[in-house]
Design a protein around this motif. Sequence first.
Motif, short mmCIF file in Angstrom:
data_model
loop_
_atom_site.label_atom_id
_atom_site.label_comp_id
_atom_site.label_asym_id
_atom_site.label_seq_id
_atom_site.Cartn_x
_atom_site.Cartn_y
_atom_site.Cartn_z
N SER A 11 0.81 -1.21 0.00
CA SER A 11 0.00 0.00 0.00
C SER A 11 0.85 1.26 0.00
O SER A 11 0.33 2.35 -0.23
N GLY A 12 2.14 1.15 0.25
CA GLY A 12 2.96 2.34 0.45
C GLY A 12 4.05 2.56 -0.57
O GLY A 12 5.14 3.00 -0.23
N VAL A 13 3.78 2.23 -1.85
CA VAL A 13 4.71 2.53 -2.93
C VAL A 13 3.93 3.27 -4.01
O VAL A 13 2.87 2.82 -4.43
N LYS A 14 4.44 4.41 -4.47
CA LYS A 14 3.73 5.19 -5.47
C LYS A 14 4.74 6.00 -6.28
O LYS A 14 5.75 6.47 -5.75
N VAL A 15 4.46 6.17 -7.58
CA VAL A 15 5.29 7.01 -8.44
C VAL A 15 4.38 7.92 -9.24
O VAL A 15 3.32 7.50 -9.71
N VAL A 16 4.76 9.21 -9.35
CA VAL A 16 4.04 10.16 -10.19
C VAL A 16 5.03 10.84 -11.11
O VAL A 16 6.21 11.00 -10.79
N TRP A 17 4.55 11.24 -12.30
CA TRP A 17 5.40 11.87 -13.31
C TRP A 17 5.09 13.36 -13.36
O TRP A 17 3.93 13.77 -13.41
N ASP A 18 6.14 14.19 -13.36
CA ASP A 18 6.01 15.64 -13.44
C ASP A 18 6.58 16.09 -14.79
O ASP A 18 7.80 16.13 -14.97
N GLN A 19 5.69 16.41 -15.72
CA GLN A 19 6.12 16.79 -17.07
C GLN A 19 6.91 18.09 -17.05
O GLN A 19 7.91 18.23 -17.76
N ARG A 52 8.85 19.33 -14.83
CA ARG A 52 10.20 19.16 -14.28
C ARG A 52 10.96 18.01 -14.93
O ARG A 52 12.09 17.73 -14.56
N SER A 53 10.32 17.32 -15.87
CA SER A 53 10.92 16.16 -16.55
C SER A 53 11.51 15.19 -15.52
O SER A 53 12.64 14.73 -15.66
N SER A 54 10.74 14.91 -14.52
CA SER A 54 11.24 14.02 -13.47
C SER A 54 10.08 13.26 -12.85
O SER A 54 8.91 13.62 -12.99
N MET A 55 10.43 12.17 -12.15
CA MET A 55 9.45 11.37 -11.45
C MET A 55 9.69 11.49 -9.95
O MET A 55 10.82 11.69 -9.50
N PHE A 56 8.62 11.40 -9.19
CA PHE A 56 8.69 11.42 -7.73
C PHE A 56 8.18 10.08 -7.22
O PHE A 56 7.07 9.66 -7.55
N VAL A 57 9.01 9.40 -6.43
CA VAL A 57 8.69 8.08 -5.92
C VAL A 57 8.52 8.15 -4.41
O VAL A 57 9.32 8.78 -3.71
N MET A 58 7.48 7.49 -3.91
CA MET A 58 7.22 7.41 -2.48
C MET A 58 7.38 5.98 -2.02
O MET A 58 6.92 5.05 -2.69
N LEU A 59 8.03 5.78 -0.88
CA LEU A 59 8.15 4.45 -0.30
C LEU A 59 8.03 4.55 1.21
O LEU A 59 8.70 5.37 1.85
N GLN A 60 7.17 3.72 1.79
CA GLN A 60 7.03 3.61 3.24
C GLN A 60 7.71 2.32 3.69
O GLN A 60 7.49 1.26 3.12
N THR A 61 8.56 2.40 4.71
CA THR A 61 9.19 1.21 5.28
C THR A 61 9.03 1.23 6.79
O THR A 61 8.68 2.24 7.40
N LEU A 62 9.30 0.09 7.38
CA LEU A 62 9.27 -0.04 8.84
C LEU A 62 10.52 -0.79 9.27
O LEU A 62 10.73 -1.94 8.91
#
Length: 319
Positions: free
Chosen positions: A59-67, A69-79
């Motif tokens: 449930s805690g991994v996500k990637v979005v694309w920013d046109q 900024r020509s870059s991607m932002f990745v989210m990761l939750q860990t414990l």
Amino acid sequence: TDNSVIVAGVYGEWPGWHVARLFIAVFNKGDCSLTGIKELIDVSIDTEWVNLFYHIFVSGVKVVWDQARSSMFVMLQTLETEKFVPHLYIIQLDTGLNIRNAVRYDLVSSDNFYVSDMFDGGSTLHVTGAYIDNDGNSHILYGVIRKDDLGSASWYYFPLSFPGYVTGYEVVFLSRIVLTSFGGQTYVNIAFTIKCSGPYCNVDFSEGFRLGILRFLLDDPNSVEVRLYNFTTTHWNTPAPYTHANGTFVTGLVAADDMLYVVGFLAKELDMAEDGFVYAVDARTLNPQYMFRVVSLNGPPSDGGPRVPSAVLGAGSYN
């Protein structure tokens, strides 16, 4: 993107301890060929990330694309298992999978937080999840992070209250977030699952799982409105008697036109999926419109067959 599909996920081990590392992969849209892949670990914690609760990764991994900024932002939750300390990572990468910026958020070490979704708000990233304070009280977590300075973040915790309907609750780590705009205002919408007790939650059990939506104005997190939802349902080609657990677990949230579509699965517990669902809610009023139940049968649609488990794991909108 116009030419590529970006996927983010983790490697894990089962059974036993769940050892995982993040990967980001890029595929060509034309022929689905792999054009790049990058794996990441946090060497400040260990040579590998260790996590007891695998569903947090799910449930805690996500990637979005920013046109822009020509870059991607990745989210990761860990414990971090040994210390039971949660970490949230936001990583910015360019099209060549080179890291432009990366930040690890630890919040308050004595409390637990579990981030499960991220939404692209243009110049900001919006995240949601569950926040458990030091006394064990459960809240909805919301955070807004500036893209140009990932270290600049604001965090909010929303306790829930339903007098006369819910006597106690805890938040399940599966909330989803989208932004909507109408009437000249922008709203933050968070769909969540709570495990609760009380007259509204009990269905043949002392506790139940309910779908809810929390909404507030983007510029005013104090303007909070919360709704809980229930359903009754039948299915025309499922042999009688048709039974269901009536527990609702959220896996996705989509805004399209003036509607919010919540998807997920129905179960008695998180690991006991029975059927999938699509729940439609008016984005302006938060009034429910309809519940579409996804029942999978091991046979042709004309005459049905034995029921098999199914779940809706995600959804998107187009045009």
